[in-house]
Design a protein around this motif. Structure first.
Motif, mmCIF file in Angstrom:
data_model
loop_
_atom_site.group_PDB
_atom_site.id
_atom_site.type_symbol
_atom_site.label_atom_id
_atom_site.label_comp_id
_atom_site.label_asym_id
_atom_site.label_seq_id
_atom_site.Cartn_x
_atom_site.Cartn_y
_atom_site.Cartn_z
ATOM 1 N N ILE A 130 1.139 -0.915 -0.038
ATOM 2 C CA ILE A 130 0.150 -0.495 -0.147
ATOM 3 C C ILE A 130 1.198 1.617 -0.213
ATOM 4 C CG2 ILE A 130 -1.092 0.910 1.034
ATOM 5 C CD1 ILE A 130 -2.891 -1.545 2.129
ATOM 6 N N GLY A 131 2.029 0.915 1.139
ATOM 7 C CA GLY A 131 2.756 2.756 0.743
ATOM 8 C C GLY A 131 3.060 2.623 0.190
ATOM 9 N N GLU A 138 0.904 4.159 -3.075
ATOM 10 C CA GLU A 138 0.464 5.539 -2.942
ATOM 11 C C GLU A 138 0.969 6.582 -2.907
ATOM 12 O OE1 GLU A 138 -2.888 5.015 1.693
ATOM 13 O OE2 GLU A 138 -0.495 5.345 1.777
ATOM 14 N N LYS A 139 2.484 6.480 -3.210
ATOM 15 C CA LYS A 139 3.745 7.452 -3.625
ATOM 16 C C LYS A 139 3.985 7.347 -4.959
ATOM 17 C CE LYS A 139 7.463 6.234 0.305
ATOM 18 N NZ LYS A 139 7.906 6.295 0.269
ATOM 19 N N ASP A 180 0.794 7.260 -6.872
ATOM 20 C CA ASP A 180 -0.397 7.004 -7.217
ATOM 21 C C ASP A 180 -0.654 9.262 -6.927
ATOM 22 O OD1 ASP A 180 -3.361 7.709 -7.347
ATOM 23 O OD2 ASP A 180 -3.575 7.557 -5.437
ATOM 24 N N ARG A 181 0.348 9.464 -5.567
ATOM 25 C CA ARG A 181 0.541 10.846 -5.995
ATOM 26 C C ARG A 181 1.759 10.792 -7.527
ATOM 27 N NH1 ARG A 181 0.959 9.467 -0.034
ATOM 28 N NH2 ARG A 181 3.227 9.661 -0.286
ATOM 29 N N PRO A 236 -3.820 4.168 -8.594
ATOM 30 C CA PRO A 236 -5.362 3.564 -8.013
ATOM 31 C C PRO A 236 -6.392 2.323 -7.742
ATOM 32 C CG PRO A 236 -5.039 5.080 -9.670
ATOM 33 C CD PRO A 236 -4.113 4.784 -9.466
ATOM 34 N N LEU A 274 -4.755 -0.683 -5.050
ATOM 35 C CA LEU A 274 -4.598 0.472 -4.285
ATOM 36 C C LEU A 274 -6.748 -0.270 -4.471
ATOM 37 C CD1 LEU A 274 -3.082 3.703 -3.657
ATOM 38 C CD2 LEU A 274 -3.022 1.854 -2.902
ATOM 39 N N ASP A 318 -7.560 -2.798 -1.243
ATOM 40 C CA ASP A 318 -8.616 -3.139 -0.225
ATOM 41 C C ASP A 318 -9.901 -3.851 -0.668
ATOM 42 O OD1 ASP A 318 -9.607 -0.623 1.782
ATOM 43 O OD2 ASP A 318 -11.868 -1.138 0.673
#
Length: 273
Positions: free
Chosen positions: A53-54, A57-58, A60-61, A68, A71, A75
């Motif tokens: 996940i971490g 997320e990086k 994604d940004r 996305p 992620l 989930d």
């Protein structure tokens, strides 16, 4: 980590009593053992997904277009796993399946369930095997019965002695043969043959492979210059007797580039160099 690299799992389940071989839980309960292993695989998958996940997320940004989607899928997968559901028991679309294969999840791998039983129960099921069969049947799964003790004894015998030993205990073939067959099914593999004056060879390919792909298994030049494949099934040739009679009777077929190779096909490839 090593298990994540494989394409299928063989789950060996103890289905015999022996006072000389202790069980870690103190008693024999094959269904409990299956659920224990499945729980460990579930927990391992949850941990593996959470660790992704971490980094996602990086990404994604940073504008990664797949992040996305991954992620969102992670989930959903974690929620599913927390409910005790194996990933392979759920349905996903093509893109999701692509990501899931990338995740190398343990609970998404094909599993062969193997009941390891004693010599007395190999031909007639005991109560432990009945429990496993009922449990797996409810999930639409099957099992095979093998006696590791018998297989160990067979491995010490000459080939000529093995058949006699199997006959004495009422078996037609070693349990290892059954495991190999189920392994091929789980891995979606088939076998085709090439046969000439000097030797006959077996080749393993993925189910659904086209004739040129099968030819490429022998040599890449065969695939590149593929023209056609003279083909007959093993069962047909066995009933006819030989290639000459097969050709005379019209049973030896000429197959082109779109032919999907079948398990047990005997093939002679024609190609340009």
């Amino acid at each position: 980590g090593n298990i994540r690299e494989v394409d299928a799992l063989a789950h060996i389940i103890r289905c015999f009593d022996d006072q000389n071989i202790t069980h870690v839980n103190g008693n024999i309960d094959p269904v409990r053992d299956i659920e224990t292993i499945n729980t460990e695989l579930l927990l391992a998958d949850i941990e593996s997904l959470e660790n992704r996940i971490g980094n996602l997320e990086k990404k994604d940004r940073g504008g990664d277009k797949d992040a996305p989607k991954k992620l969102k899928l992670i989930d959903a997968l974690i929620k599913n796993l927390n409910l005790g559901n194996l990933i392979k028991e759920a349905e996903f679309d093509e893109d999701e399946n692509k990501y899931i294969r990338e995740f190398q999840l343990l609970t998404n791998k094909e599993t062969i369930y193997v009941c390891n039983t004693d010599e007395e129960s190999i031909t007639q099921q005991n109560g432990y095997i009945d429990l496993v069969e009922k449990y797996l049947k409810e999930k639409g799964l099957k099992k095979i019965n093998i006696s590791a003790d018998i297989e160990s004894q067979l491995s010490l015998l000459e080939i000529s002695e093995q058949k006699e030993f199997l006959n004495t205990i009422g078996l037609e073939e070693p349990g290892l043969n059954k495991l190999i067959i189920e392994g091929y099914k789980a891995l979606k593999l088939i076998t085709f043959f090439t046969s000439g004056p000097k030797e006959t060879k077996a080749w393993t390919i993925k189910k659904g492979s086209l004739a040129p792909q099968a030819a490429g298994k022998i040599h890449t030049d065969f695939e590149k210059g593929f023209i056609r494949a003279e083909t007959i099934s093993y069962n047909e040739l066995n009933s006819i007797g030989n290639f000459i009679e097969a050709k005379d009777s019209g049973k030896l077929r000429s197959e082109g580039k779109e032919y999907i190779v079948k398990d047990g096909d005997i093939m002679n490839f024609r190609f340009n160099v």
